[in-house]
Design a protein around this motif. Structure first.
Motif, PDB file in Angstrom:
ATOM      1  N   ASN A 162       1.420 -13.977  -3.280  1.00 50.55           N
ATOM      2  CA  ASN A 162       1.444 -14.497  -1.991  1.00 50.55           C
ATOM      3  C   ASN A 162       2.706 -13.757  -1.284  1.00 50.55           C
ATOM      4  OD1 ASN A 162       0.727 -17.763  -2.422  1.00 50.55           O
ATOM      5  ND2 ASN A 162      -0.292 -15.971  -3.164  1.00 50.55           N
ATOM      6  N   GLU A 163       2.426 -13.088  -0.238  1.00 49.79           N
ATOM      7  CA  GLU A 163       3.464 -12.122   0.413  1.00 49.79           C
ATOM      8  C   GLU A 163       4.242 -13.113   1.495  1.00 49.79           C
ATOM      9  OE1 GLU A 163       5.371  -9.940   1.335  1.00 49.79           O
ATOM     10  OE2 GLU A 163       5.243  -8.220   0.102  1.00 49.79           O
ATOM     11  N   ARG A 164       5.064 -12.470   2.332  1.00 51.80           N
ATOM     12  CA  ARG A 164       6.025 -13.258   3.101  1.00 51.80           C
ATOM     13  C   ARG A 164       5.404 -13.777   4.439  1.00 51.80           C
ATOM     14  NH1 ARG A 164       9.909  -8.664   2.986  1.00 51.80           N
ATOM     15  NH2 ARG A 164       8.388  -8.205   1.016  1.00 51.80           N
ATOM     16  N   ASP A 165       6.211 -14.584   4.880  1.00 53.95           N
ATOM     17  CA  ASP A 165       5.675 -15.348   6.312  1.00 53.95           C
ATOM     18  C   ASP A 165       6.609 -15.167   7.502  1.00 53.95           C
ATOM     19  OD1 ASP A 165       3.836 -17.069   4.772  1.00 53.95           O
ATOM     20  OD2 ASP A 165       5.612 -18.382   3.931  1.00 53.95           O
ATOM     21  N   MET A 166       6.018 -15.479   8.442  1.00 52.82           N
ATOM     22  CA  MET A 166       6.766 -15.416   9.618  1.00 52.82           C
ATOM     23  C   MET A 166       6.943 -14.056  10.488  1.00 52.82           C
ATOM     24  SD  MET A 166       9.541 -18.460   9.177  1.00 52.82           S
ATOM     25  CE  MET A 166      10.335 -18.335  10.838  1.00 52.82           C
ATOM     26  N   LEU A 167       5.928 -12.918  10.113  1.00 57.61           N
ATOM     27  CA  LEU A 167       5.905 -11.549  10.592  1.00 57.61           C
ATOM     28  C   LEU A 167       4.744 -11.775  11.544  1.00 57.61           C
ATOM     29  CD1 LEU A 167       6.725  -9.193   7.749  1.00 57.61           C
ATOM     30  CD2 LEU A 167       8.375  -9.943   9.822  1.00 57.61           C
ATOM     31  N   GLY A 168       4.083 -12.903  11.840  1.00 58.03           N
ATOM     32  CA  GLY A 168       2.829 -12.938  12.635  1.00 58.03           C
ATOM     33  C   GLY A 168       1.696 -13.072  11.844  1.00 58.03           C
ATOM     34  N   SER A 169       0.425 -13.360  12.432  1.00 54.43           N
ATOM     35  CA  SER A 169      -0.580 -13.670  12.090  1.00 54.43           C
ATOM     36  C   SER A 169      -1.468 -12.771  11.204  1.00 54.43           C
ATOM     37  CB  SER A 169      -1.636 -14.527  13.018  1.00 54.43           C
ATOM     38  OG  SER A 169      -0.951 -15.587  13.271  1.00 54.43           O
ATOM     39  N   ASP A 170      -0.975 -11.430  11.523  1.00 52.59           N
ATOM     40  CA  ASP A 170      -1.911 -10.275  10.833  1.00 52.59           C
ATOM     41  C   ASP A 170      -0.729  -9.673   9.713  1.00 52.59           C
ATOM     42  OD1 ASP A 170      -3.567 -10.246  12.554  1.00 52.59           O
ATOM     43  OD2 ASP A 170      -2.416  -9.383  14.072  1.00 52.59           O
ATOM     44  N   LEU A 171       0.383 -10.279   9.480  1.00 49.68           N
ATOM     45  CA  LEU A 171       1.191  -9.673   8.539  1.00 49.68           C
ATOM     46  C   LEU A 171       1.860 -10.499   7.488  1.00 49.68           C
ATOM     47  CD1 LEU A 171       3.516  -6.726   9.859  1.00 49.68           C
ATOM     48  CD2 LEU A 171       1.352  -6.616   8.430  1.00 49.68           C
ATOM     49  N   ALA A 172       2.120 -10.642   6.379  1.00 45.98           N
ATOM     50  CA  ALA A 172       2.019  -9.138   5.615  1.00 45.98           C
ATOM     51  C   ALA A 172       0.747  -9.648   4.501  1.00 45.98           C
ATOM     52  CB  ALA A 172       3.063  -8.678   4.848  1.00 45.98           C
ATOM     53  N   PRO A 173       0.045  -8.823   4.169  1.00 45.95           N
ATOM     54  CA  PRO A 173      -1.246  -9.099   3.363  1.00 45.95           C
ATOM     55  C   PRO A 173      -0.845  -9.561   1.921  1.00 45.95           C
ATOM     56  CG  PRO A 173      -1.143  -6.624   3.746  1.00 45.95           C
ATOM     57  CD  PRO A 173      -0.110  -7.308   4.558  1.00 45.95           C
ATOM     58  N   ASP A 174      -1.049 -10.469   1.425  1.00 44.51           N
ATOM     59  CA  ASP A 174      -1.292 -10.909   0.278  1.00 44.51           C
ATOM     60  C   ASP A 174      -2.015  -9.711  -0.670  1.00 44.51           C
ATOM     61  OD1 ASP A 174      -0.147 -13.290   0.835  1.00 44.51           O
ATOM     62  OD2 ASP A 174      -1.653 -14.524   0.346  1.00 44.51           O
ATOM     63  N   TYR A 175      -2.114  -9.783  -1.950  1.00 42.99           N
ATOM     64  CA  TYR A 175      -2.508  -8.520  -2.573  1.00 42.99           C
ATOM     65  C   TYR A 175      -2.826  -8.893  -4.001  1.00 42.99           C
ATOM     66  CZ  TYR A 175       2.805  -7.578  -4.000  1.00 42.99           C
ATOM     67  OH  TYR A 175       3.842  -7.600  -4.357  1.00 42.99           O
ATOM     68  N   LEU A 176      -3.780  -7.748  -4.578  1.00 46.24           N
ATOM     69  CA  LEU A 176      -4.178  -7.768  -5.795  1.00 46.24           C
ATOM     70  C   LEU A 176      -3.575  -6.354  -6.298  1.00 46.24           C
ATOM     71  CD1 LEU A 176      -5.951  -8.366  -8.419  1.00 46.24           C
ATOM     72  CD2 LEU A 176      -7.753  -7.027  -7.050  1.00 46.24           C
ATOM     73  N   THR A 177      -2.913  -6.505  -7.536  1.00 46.56           N
ATOM     74  CA  THR A 177      -2.489  -5.333  -8.065  1.00 46.56           C
ATOM     75  C   THR A 177      -2.249  -5.154  -9.558  1.00 46.56           C
ATOM     76  OG1 THR A 177      -0.744  -3.632  -7.385  1.00 46.56           O
ATOM     77  CG2 THR A 177       0.200  -5.846  -8.065  1.00 46.56           C
ATOM     78  N   GLN A 178      -2.381  -3.841  -9.937  1.00 44.06           N
ATOM     79  CA  GLN A 178      -2.006  -3.572 -11.246  1.00 44.06           C
ATOM     80  C   GLN A 178      -0.297  -3.561 -11.334  1.00 44.06           C
ATOM     81  OE1 GLN A 178      -4.350  -0.866 -13.921  1.00 44.06           O
ATOM     82  NE2 GLN A 178      -2.423   0.511 -13.699  1.00 44.06           N
ATOM     83  N   VAL A 179      -0.069  -3.884 -12.609  1.00 46.90           N
ATOM     84  CA  VAL A 179       1.708  -4.189 -12.781  1.00 46.90           C
ATOM     85  C   VAL A 179       1.845  -3.306 -14.047  1.00 46.90           C
ATOM     86  CG1 VAL A 179       3.357  -5.345 -13.054  1.00 46.90           C
ATOM     87  CG2 VAL A 179       1.644  -6.228 -11.683  1.00 46.90           C
ATOM     88  N   GLU A 180       2.790  -2.437 -13.865  1.00 43.88           N
ATOM     89  CA  GLU A 180       3.166  -1.660 -15.227  1.00 43.88           C
ATOM     90  C   GLU A 180       4.921  -1.962 -15.265  1.00 43.88           C
ATOM     91  OE1 GLU A 180       0.698   2.317 -15.497  1.00 43.88           O
ATOM     92  OE2 GLU A 180       1.644   2.233 -13.632  1.00 43.88           O
ATOM     93  N   PHE A 181       5.412  -1.678 -16.302  1.00 45.08           N
ATOM     94  CA  PHE A 181       6.817  -1.806 -16.633  1.00 45.08           C
ATOM     95  C   PHE A 181       7.519  -0.929 -15.941  1.00 45.08           C
ATOM     96  CE2 PHE A 181      10.645  -0.724 -18.986  1.00 45.08           C
ATOM     97  CZ  PHE A 181      11.331  -1.973 -19.161  1.00 45.08           C
ATOM     98  N   GLY A 182       8.752  -1.764 -15.361  1.00 44.09           N
ATOM     99  CA  GLY A 182       9.567  -1.219 -14.431  1.00 44.09           C
ATOM    100  C   GLY A 182       9.155  -0.920 -12.820  1.00 44.09           C
ATOM    101  N   ASP A 183       8.071  -1.621 -12.545  1.00 44.42           N
ATOM    102  CA  ASP A 183       7.569  -1.355 -11.385  1.00 44.42           C
ATOM    103  C   ASP A 183       8.308  -2.432 -10.257  1.00 44.42           C
ATOM    104  OD1 ASP A 183       5.539   0.081 -11.524  1.00 44.42           O
ATOM    105  OD2 ASP A 183       3.914  -1.333 -11.718  1.00 44.42           O
ATOM    106  N   HIS A 184       8.499  -2.030  -9.117  1.00 41.46           N
ATOM    107  CA  HIS A 184       9.089  -2.805  -7.901  1.00 41.46           C
ATOM    108  C   HIS A 184       8.390  -2.572  -6.782  1.00 41.46           C
ATOM    109  CE1 HIS A 184      12.298  -4.957  -5.417  1.00 41.46           C
ATOM    110  NE2 HIS A 184      12.965  -5.083  -6.548  1.00 41.46           N
ATOM    111  N   PHE A 185       7.792  -3.952  -6.266  1.00 45.17           N
ATOM    112  CA  PHE A 185       7.014  -4.080  -5.021  1.00 45.17           C
ATOM    113  C   PHE A 185       7.588  -4.035  -3.742  1.00 45.17           C
ATOM    114  CE2 PHE A 185       4.279  -4.233  -8.646  1.00 45.17           C
ATOM    115  CZ  PHE A 185       3.070  -3.584  -8.465  1.00 45.17           C
ATOM    116  N   GLY A 186       9.243  -4.206  -3.992  1.00 39.45           N
ATOM    117  CA  GLY A 186       9.935  -4.214  -2.429  1.00 39.45           C
ATOM    118  C   GLY A 186      10.437  -5.445  -2.206  1.00 39.45           C
ATOM    119  N   TRP A 187       9.968  -6.718  -2.632  1.00 45.50           N
ATOM    120  CA  TRP A 187      10.392  -7.949  -2.106  1.00 45.50           C
ATOM    121  C   TRP A 187      11.932  -7.959  -2.193  1.00 45.50           C
ATOM    122  CZ3 TRP A 187      12.956 -12.255  -3.491  1.00 45.50           C
ATOM    123  CH2 TRP A 187      13.149 -13.246  -2.442  1.00 45.50           C
TER     124      TRP A 187
END
Length: 441
Positions: free
Chosen positions: A280-305
């Motif tokens: 579940n991504e963040r709120d209050m950037l408008g009704s078009d942002l930000a997309p929730d997502y499906l992703t592969q995860v590997e050790f050491g990944d950082h997705f920015g939040w």
């Protein structure tokens, strides 16, 4: 004189900006959801909100025998009813199904913001106290209906994820990963749970999930953030917005991946054993942002939040900034649309629902509160290719819908999804207080 004129002009600009902000509230989507899904979604400019857009479907439950709709070639029936906010499902080796009847722990403090959230939770059907119970459901004769129902474990603390590992059942409470010995066929466990590791509780995202990692030695535990964008400071987010890797034998752990605002569903791709999650991504950037997502995860990944979303788009609301992270923020593999609240995740390899569902994932989208019009409130399927990733250009395929009635009220809301011992899809519905069973016609 000139100074006074500039001050007046500045005040007029501020008032004008306030009027524009008010007139633009609530923010209405400028794009259909299907333009903000897939491997290359449309990412528009953010429309920051001081007053959040609030559009949540009022929970009314299923009336007069109503039930969800399904895709052509499928049928849906009630598997179990009369549950107390069922959120998560787990299938035991003998085919019994465990359901976590659970909800957020009491939310304290937070002032006006928390009071508003409590009202929203109540409207959405999530304001009831947590049953703190795992219930066992058994279909002994295989007719698709529950024959035996028992209180399998009680006295837990907002339990969510469940998994068997080396003869013990692990339960992810909101504040700890615990375990108890398990005997196949048992209908009740009375042993006192043993603490494996503590987890930081509190804040917005209370649900913790747990699955085996596939290496035979470790577990993955997901822990969502305490806030939307770390507005309470990063100290409050310590060991949050992470997937943790646990060594249960000696109770050690490490951060496996970070920058995941609220990961819930986790599953291993059966073709290659790689870890996938929905976030579940963040709120209050408008009704078009930000997309929730499906992703592969590997050790050491950082997705920015909280600093970045969708692989490097900066969220300028977050202070202090962290420009060094931008180039290292991993882009997710597949956007699910803005505010859909993706929670449930299961691979379809064991499903017997027809050739359309041979290689891919089912995702339970709980539904939005911060988008106009609403999004989610359904179960979707995303096809995967032989390379172990979603098919290029593929859009989510609606499998189970009809959770919203003609008035836009929520008859139900889907959460956890699993495949049962017969290959049917089970869907936990925490507003309808049921579990639905989807089969091929």
């Amino acid at each position: 004189m000139r100074k006074h004129i500039l001050i007046v002009l500045g005040l007029l600009l501020l008032v004008g900006a306030g009027i524009v902000t008010w007139l633009a509230w609530p923010d209405t989507a400028q794009l259909p959801v299907d333009q903000v899904v897939g491997r290359q979604p449309t990412i528009t400019a953010p429309r920051q909100q001081t007053i959040p857009t609030v559009k949540v479907a009022k929970a009314v439950g299923w009336q007069a025998g109503a039930k969800p709709s399904v895709a052509p070639g499928l049928r849906i029936e009630e598997f179990a009813g009369g549950l107390d906010h069922p959120r998560w499902l787990y299938r035991l080796p003998n085919g019994d199904v465990l359901v976590a009847e659970t909800n957020s722990p009491p939310r304290e403090g937070g002032g006006v913001v928390q009071k508003v959230m409590n009202v929203l939770l109540g409207r959405a059907g999530a304001g009831v106290p947590s049953a703190n119970r795992i219930t066992l459901l058994r279909d002994a004769n295989g007719d698709g209906r529950v024959d035996t129902r028992t209180a399998f474990m009680t006295g837990l603390n907002s339990p969510f994820g469940m998994t068997l590992f080396e003869g013990q059942l692990y339960v992810a409470n909101t504040d700890a990963l615990v375990r108890v010995p398990y005997t196949e066929g048992a209908t009740r466990i009375t042993a006192k749970p043993e603490l494996v590791i503590k987890l930081n509780p509190g804040g917005n995202h209370w649900a913790r999930n747990v699955i085996p990692s596939g290496d035979g030695r470790t577990l993955f535990v997901s822990v969502g953030s305490a806030s939307n964008i770390a507005e309470g400071g990063m100290e409050a987010e310590k060991y949050r917005a992470n997937i943790l890797q646990i060594w249960p034998a000696d109770k050690n752990w490490r951060i496996y991946a970070a920058g995941l605002r609220n990961p819930n569903g986790m599953a291993l791709n059966p073709t290659n054993g790689r870890l996938w999650t929905v976030v579940n991504e963040r709120d209050m950037l408008g009704s078009d942002l930000a997309p929730d997502y499906l992703t592969q995860v590997e050790f050491g990944d950082h997705f920015g939040w909280p600093w970045y979303y969708w692989g490097g788009y900066p969220d300028t609301r977050v202070e202090p900034a962290y420009p060094q992270l931008q180039q290292y923020s991993k882009r997710p593999d597949y956007a699910l649309g803005p505010h859909v609240a993706a929670l449930g995740l299961t691979f379809a390899n064991e499903a017997k629902l027809g050739s359309r569902f041979g290689n891919g994932v089912f995702i339970g989208e709980h539904g939005s509160w911060n988008r106009k019009p609403v999004s989610g409130y359904k179960v979707v399927y995303i096809p995967f290719g032989a390379n172990g990733f979603p098919v290029a250009g593929a859009k989510p395929f609606d499998v189970v819908g009809g959770f919203l009635n003609a008035d836009g009220d929520a008859q139900g809301r889907p959460v956890g999804v699993i495949i049962d011992k017969t290959g049917a899809l089970l869907v936990a519905d925490d507003v309808g207080n049921k579990i639905w069973r989807v089969t091929a016609r």
